[in-house]
Design a protein around this motif. Structure first.
Motif, PDB file in Angstrom:
ATOM      1  N   ILE A  82       0.863  -1.188   0.007  1.00  0.00           N
ATOM      2  CA  ILE A  82      -0.010   0.168  -0.012  1.00  0.00           C
ATOM      3  C   ILE A  82       0.670   1.384   0.165  1.00  0.00           C
ATOM      4  CG2 ILE A  82      -1.704   1.387   1.146  1.00  0.00           C
ATOM      5  CD1 ILE A  82      -1.941  -1.652   2.661  1.00  0.00           C
ATOM      6  N   MET A  83       0.548   1.994  -0.841  1.00  0.00           N
ATOM      7  CA  MET A  83       1.539   3.333  -0.996  1.00  0.00           C
ATOM      8  C   MET A  83       0.760   4.346   0.036  1.00  0.00           C
ATOM      9  SD  MET A  83       3.581   2.680  -3.850  1.00  0.00           S
ATOM     10  CE  MET A  83       4.594   3.329  -2.878  1.00  0.00           C
ATOM     11  N   VAL A 134      -3.971   3.113  -2.225  1.00  0.00           N
ATOM     12  CA  VAL A 134      -3.360   4.093  -2.083  1.00  0.00           C
ATOM     13  C   VAL A 134      -4.309   5.026  -1.145  1.00  0.00           C
ATOM     14  CG1 VAL A 134      -2.489   6.459  -3.341  1.00  0.00           C
ATOM     15  CG2 VAL A 134      -2.157   4.154  -4.428  1.00  0.00           C
ATOM     16  N   VAL A 135      -3.086   5.594  -0.152  1.00  0.00           N
ATOM     17  CA  VAL A 135      -3.600   6.596   0.625  1.00  0.00           C
ATOM     18  C   VAL A 135      -2.790   7.975   0.198  1.00  0.00           C
ATOM     19  CG1 VAL A 135      -3.329   7.786   3.090  1.00  0.00           C
ATOM     20  CG2 VAL A 135      -4.255   5.468   2.720  1.00  0.00           C
ATOM     21  N   SER A 165      -6.310   6.966   7.686  1.00  0.00           N
ATOM     22  CA  SER A 165      -6.867   6.615   6.469  1.00  0.00           C
ATOM     23  C   SER A 165      -6.208   5.217   6.053  1.00  0.00           C
ATOM     24  CB  SER A 165      -6.535   7.465   5.084  1.00  0.00           C
ATOM     25  OG  SER A 165      -7.266   8.481   5.499  1.00  0.00           O
ATOM     26  N   LEU A 166      -5.171   4.824   6.518  1.00  0.00           N
ATOM     27  CA  LEU A 166      -4.785   3.447   6.136  1.00  0.00           C
ATOM     28  C   LEU A 166      -5.647   2.525   6.770  1.00  0.00           C
ATOM     29  CD1 LEU A 166      -2.676   1.461   5.029  1.00  0.00           C
ATOM     30  CD2 LEU A 166      -1.274   2.025   7.213  1.00  0.00           C
ATOM     31  N   GLY A 175      -5.755  -6.324   9.762  1.00  0.00           N
ATOM     32  CA  GLY A 175      -5.627  -5.539  10.868  1.00  0.00           C
ATOM     33  C   GLY A 175      -4.347  -4.658  10.809  1.00  0.00           C
ATOM     34  N   MET A 176      -4.205  -3.615  11.622  1.00  0.00           N
ATOM     35  CA  MET A 176      -2.975  -2.669  11.484  1.00  0.00           C
ATOM     36  C   MET A 176      -1.912  -3.646  12.221  1.00  0.00           C
ATOM     37  SD  MET A 176      -2.893   0.363  10.147  1.00  0.00           S
ATOM     38  CE  MET A 176      -2.490   1.903  10.758  1.00  0.00           C
TER      39      MET A 176
END
Ligand SMILES: O=C(O)COP(=O)(O)O
Ligand SMILES: [Mg+2]
Length: 221
Positions: A38-39, A61-62, A151-152, A162-163
Motif C-alpha cells: 500500500i502506498m 493508495v493513501v 486513512s490506512l 488489521g493494523m
C-alpha cells in the motif's frame, strides 16, 4: 504479517526524488509472494497512482496525508480543504508563501514550497484548524481530522486486514501516525529522529536500500 504500507518521498526515493530500483524489486517480490503493498503518501492521488502502477503494487493508495483514499477503483476524499484554504489566505498576507506545482490537483490539503521555515508557518497558524507537516520535500497544511494512519486503517478494514498485521515504513513527520499504529514499525536510516526512536526497526541503509533491507527481513528472505 499480511501487508506492507510504504511512504514514497525519502523512503522509496532519495533526496532528489529518484526512485530506488532496489526498493522496486523488493516490493515487487513481496507482491509476487502474495503480500500486498500500500502506498501511503503526502503526494496527490494521480502521482501516487502512477507510482503504484509503475511499481506494480496492489494494496491501494493513501494520498495527501490521508485526505484522499483509493480503494478498489473508488476515490474517497476525506479531508476538508477549506481548513487549509483559510490558513493559507492568512499566511500569504504575512509571508511570501508559494504552493507546490500542480496544486490545482490537490483536493484535501495545501502543500507549500519550503521557502518559509515550517516552525514559522506553525507559529503563524497556531489558531487555525490545520496540521502542519514538514516532510523535507514540502510543507503541508492538512485537515487534522485525517492523517496517514486513520486513512490506512479505513483502507485495511475494507480488505479485512488489521493494523497489527502490517509492516509500515517511512522517513518523516507525516509518517508518525501510520507507523505508530502498525504491527511492525520501520524507519529508514535517513528518517527523522522522532520516527527512528519510535520504530521497532531502523534500517542500516538509507532510502530505498533501507526499504529493501526491511522487506527482506519481514519476508524472511
Ligand atoms: O508530499 C510530500 O511532501 C512528501 O511525500 P511522502 O509522504 O511520500 O514522503
Ligand atoms: Mg516521506
Amino acid at each position: 504479517m499480511r501487508a506492507i504500507a510504504v511512504d514514497i518521498d525519502g523512503t522509496i526515493t532519495d533526496k532528489k526524488r529518484r526512485l530506488s530500483l532496489e526498493a522496486v524489486n523488493a516490493l515487487r517480490g513481496a507482491e509476487e509472494a502474495g503480500v500486498p503493498v500500500i502506498m501511503v503518501t503526502g503526494n496527490i492521488l494521480c502521482f501516487a497512482m502512477a507510482t503504484s502502477v509503475l511499481i506494480g503494487t496492489s494494496g491501494g493508495v493513501v494520498a495527501e496525508n490521508g485526505g484522499v483514499l483509493h480503494i478498489n477503483d473508488e476515490v474517497r476524499v476525506l479531508g476538508d480543504i477549506s481548513k487549509a484554504e483559510m490558513a493559507y489566505s492568512h499566511l500569504k498576507g504575512i509571508y511570501p508563501v508559494r504552493k507546490v506545482q500542480f496544486s490545482d490537483l490537490r483536493v484535501s490539503e495545501i502543500a507549500l514550497t519550503r521557502d518559509v521555515p515550517a516552525d514559522t508557518v506553525r507559529e503563524a497558524l497556531r489558531d487555525f484548524d490545520v496540521e502542519v507537516y514538514d516532510t523535507g520535500f514540502a510543507i503541508h497544511l492538512t485537515d487534522p481530522s485525517v492523517n496517514k494512519g486513520s486513512s490506512l486503517e479505513i483502507l485495511l478494514e475494507s480488505r479485512g486486514i488489521g493494523m497489527e498485521d502490517v509492516m509500515a515504513i517511512g522517513d518523516s513527520e507525516n509518517d508518525l501516525e501510520f507507523i505508530e499504529a502498525a504491527g511492525f514499525r520501520v524507519a529508514v536510516a535517513n528518517a527523522d529522529p522522532e520516527l527512528r526512536e519510535m520504530a521497532d526497526y531502523v534500517t542500516s541503509a538509507a532510502h530505498g536500500e533501507g526499504v529493501a533491507e526491511a522487506v527482506r527481513r519481514f519476508m524472511g528472505w
